[in-house]
Design a protein around this motif. Structure first.
Motif: not given
Length: 92
Positions: A23, A25, A27, A65, A67, A88-89, A91
């Motif tokens: 997983n 994160t 931008t 934002n 997911m 994939v988060m 933000a």
């Protein structure tokens, strides 16, 4: 004299996923493409199904934002499966 023997072979071994998925994160401007995922199986004819779904997490119009849920399913000719998921988060 003769004798006939029938042998039934049943494949119950699922495919093996050949990828390390974690997983992540990211931008808004750096969301990576889905990784290449492949697999192996003891029989030919392996299929890979890929889906990607997006879940909105905010209403920010410049960089919302959200997911991504990426899912891979490997299916062999006998119906055996193996699955993997990557989240994939995203933000700002």
């Amino acid at each position: 004299a003769s004798h006939t023997q029938y042998v039934m072979v049943e494949d119950t071994i699922p495919p093996v996923l050949n990828a390390e998925l974690s997983n992540i994160t990211a931008t808004c401007n750096s969301v990576p493409p889905p990784p290449d995922v492949c697999g192996t199986d003891n029989c030919p004819g392996l299929r890979i199904n890929f889906t990607e779904t997006k879940q909105q997490m905010s209403e920010n119009l410049q960089c919302p934002n959200y997911m991504l849920r990426r899912s891979w399913t490997l299916i062999d000719n006998c119906g055996n499966t193996a699955s993997a998921v990557q989240t994939v988060m995203v933000a700002d």
